[in-house]
Scaffold this active site. Sequence first.
Site, PDB file in Angstrom:
ATOM      1  N   TYR A 334       0.818  -1.224   0.000  1.00 52.62           N
ATOM      2  CA  TYR A 334       0.000   0.000   0.000  1.00 52.62           C
ATOM      3  C   TYR A 334       0.847   1.267   0.000  1.00 52.62           C
ATOM      4  CZ  TYR A 334      -2.730  -3.565   2.545  1.00 52.62           C
ATOM      5  OH  TYR A 334      -3.320  -4.721   2.970  1.00 52.62           O
ATOM      6  N   CYS A 361      14.710  -9.180  -2.052  1.00 52.60           N
ATOM      7  CA  CYS A 361      15.197  -8.936  -3.417  1.00 52.60           C
ATOM      8  C   CYS A 361      14.134  -8.274  -4.268  1.00 52.60           C
ATOM      9  CB  CYS A 361      15.584 -10.260  -4.050  1.00 52.60           C
ATOM     10  SG  CYS A 361      17.256 -10.630  -3.708  1.00 52.60           S
TER      11      CYS A 361
HETATM   12  N1  LLP Z   1     -14.207  -6.845  10.378  1.00 53.44           N
HETATM   13  C1  LLP Z   1     -14.067  -7.301   9.130  1.00 53.44           C
HETATM   14  C2  LLP Z   1     -15.114  -8.116   8.532  1.00 53.44           C
HETATM   15  C3  LLP Z   1     -12.895  -7.025   8.406  1.00 53.44           C
HETATM   16  O1  LLP Z   1     -12.771  -7.485   7.168  1.00 53.44           O
HETATM   17  C4  LLP Z   1     -11.873  -6.249   9.001  1.00 53.44           C
HETATM   18  C5  LLP Z   1     -10.637  -5.941   8.270  1.00 53.44           C
HETATM   19  C6  LLP Z   1     -12.063  -5.788  10.320  1.00 53.44           C
HETATM   20  C7  LLP Z   1     -13.245  -6.098  10.974  1.00 53.44           C
HETATM   21  C8  LLP Z   1     -11.029  -4.989  11.063  1.00 53.44           C
HETATM   22  O2  LLP Z   1     -10.762  -3.763  10.490  1.00 53.44           O
HETATM   23  P1  LLP Z   1      -9.751  -2.743  11.202  1.00 53.44           P
HETATM   24  O3  LLP Z   1     -10.422  -2.250  12.463  1.00 53.44           O
HETATM   25  O4  LLP Z   1      -8.512  -3.469  11.525  1.00 53.44           O
HETATM   26  O5  LLP Z   1      -9.566  -1.669  10.212  1.00 53.44           O
HETATM   27  N2  LLP Z   1      -4.187  -5.492   5.517  1.00 53.44           N
HETATM   28  C9  LLP Z   1      -4.795  -4.173   5.496  1.00 53.44           C
HETATM   29  C10 LLP Z   1      -6.096  -4.137   6.261  1.00 53.44           C
HETATM   30  C11 LLP Z   1      -7.108  -5.151   5.794  1.00 53.44           C
HETATM   31  C12 LLP Z   1      -8.369  -5.127   6.631  1.00 53.44           C
HETATM   32  C13 LLP Z   1      -9.217  -6.284   6.320  1.00 53.44           C
HETATM   33  N3  LLP Z   1     -10.423  -6.363   7.097  1.00 53.44           N
HETATM   34  C14 LLP Z   1      -3.787  -3.163   6.039  1.00 53.44           C
HETATM   35  O6  LLP Z   1      -2.716  -3.559   6.459  1.00 53.44           O
HETATM   36  O7  LLP Z   1      -4.044  -1.969   6.016  1.00 53.44           O
END
Ligand code: LLP
Length: 449
Positions: A334, A361
């Site tokens: 990102y 790499c």
């Molecule tokens: N509930 C559901 C159904 C979700 O899909 C997610 C995150 C959350 C809760 C929690 O969201 P949060 O509060 O953490 O924003 N890898 C990405 C973030 C992907 C989030 C996926 N779903 C990053 O590193 O920014």
Amino acid sequence: MYLPETVKVNNQNHLTMAGVDLVQLARTYGTPLYVYDEDLIRHNCRSYRDLLAKSYPDSRIAYAGKAFLTMAMCRLLQQEGLSLDVVSGGELYLAYKAGFPMEKIYFHGNNKSASELKMALELGVGRIVVDNRAELAQLAREAEKQGRSAAILLRVRPGVSAQTHHYIQTGQEDSKFGLGLSDGQLMAAVKEALKSPRITLCGLHCHIGSQILEARPFFLAAQVMVAALQEIHNKTGVALPELNLGGGLGIRYTREDRPYSRSDFLQMLARAVREKAEELNYPLPQLTLEPGRSIVGEAGLTLYTVGHVKELPGLRTYVPVDGGMTDNLRTALYEARYEAALANRVVGEPLQKVTIAGKACESSDIMIRDIELPAPQSGDILAVFSTGAYHHSMFSHYNRHLRPAVVFLSRGQAALVAERETYEELARLERIPAHLQLEQDAREEASGQ
Ligand code: LLP
């Protein structure tokens, strides 16, 4: 020089977290190392739970395990009285192994496998969040086979776009997650669920995206979801009692980020649901939120050791560290931005503009472009901040790097919660099939090596 509130500087000019000298910690456990302030995680769990309950008494917080999940984390959540959102058989298994109460689990996923559904039913998870009609039918068949019933929420695509990186937007119309409102998919699924003797439809779920720094999309989604509950009531006569609005509240990664305050966010959401329910004369549903990042993100940092600094005259100075996109995929995925400091020489020296490079790499494996630090040298310990969410959980084995260890810090003490992977671990699941055996293998086997 920017330091977040989670760290301090001691009289040796070393960085500390939760009263622990981070240079000492790096010596003890090695680097790269994921480090968490356990008390801050606990504080975040409690404040989420208590602040939401203040604005909306019939409410629950289900921590989103995808942000960071270990068995120790499951225990902490259990102690703090939170529920848990899991999104795979693997996360569910960890929670189960840690003894987490299965009735407090929400099981998500846009493509749950037959074996995951079977496992969720056998273990008795509290709620299965069904993504689509085919999954609903499959779940009903599996429940029938097991002679059990499944309590479910239906995942909705509320048609709300949030301002965030488009890779982590999920609520808009064109999304792989959930059932559409305008295309009639939700209503069809509701009718099928209500007819199914092994399915108990408890309510609706949505999640519009992650790292969201503004109020409006949450407010809109909350209102759309209450309106959807009301429409279901009108068309079927059933008032579903639960509403789960997912996670998504953004956190501070850099000095420029201005996240929305947790208490304002919770008050706003509670108000959005309450006002819409009053307007439509709908009985107030139980409200669940699923924060992940905003519980663990700022409570974590990663420690690295600096390698051989490379100066390209007139261009830039590359400071390589012993980790990179394998332990922090967010930079490459990102173009995420971070702040950092030298843990062993925090303040008091002139600053130099440098670029922190990972060791994978890939030219894109740049951890921080253009950061000012006291001229880094080989052997320095670099602390990168706000790495508690989606770092350990998104680890990649690219280049066969080893997954770093994880430690929790509390009141001057460190506790290991995940060991560093070893080279033996890397080879453990590998097999050399018969046609690739060499004569020397047979000799080694015969001699018992
Ligand atoms: N509930 C559901 C159904 C979700 O899909 C997610 C995150 C959350 C809760 C929690 O969201 P949060 O509060 O953490 O924003 N890898 C990405 C973030 C992907 C989030 C996926 N779903 C990053 O590193 O920014």
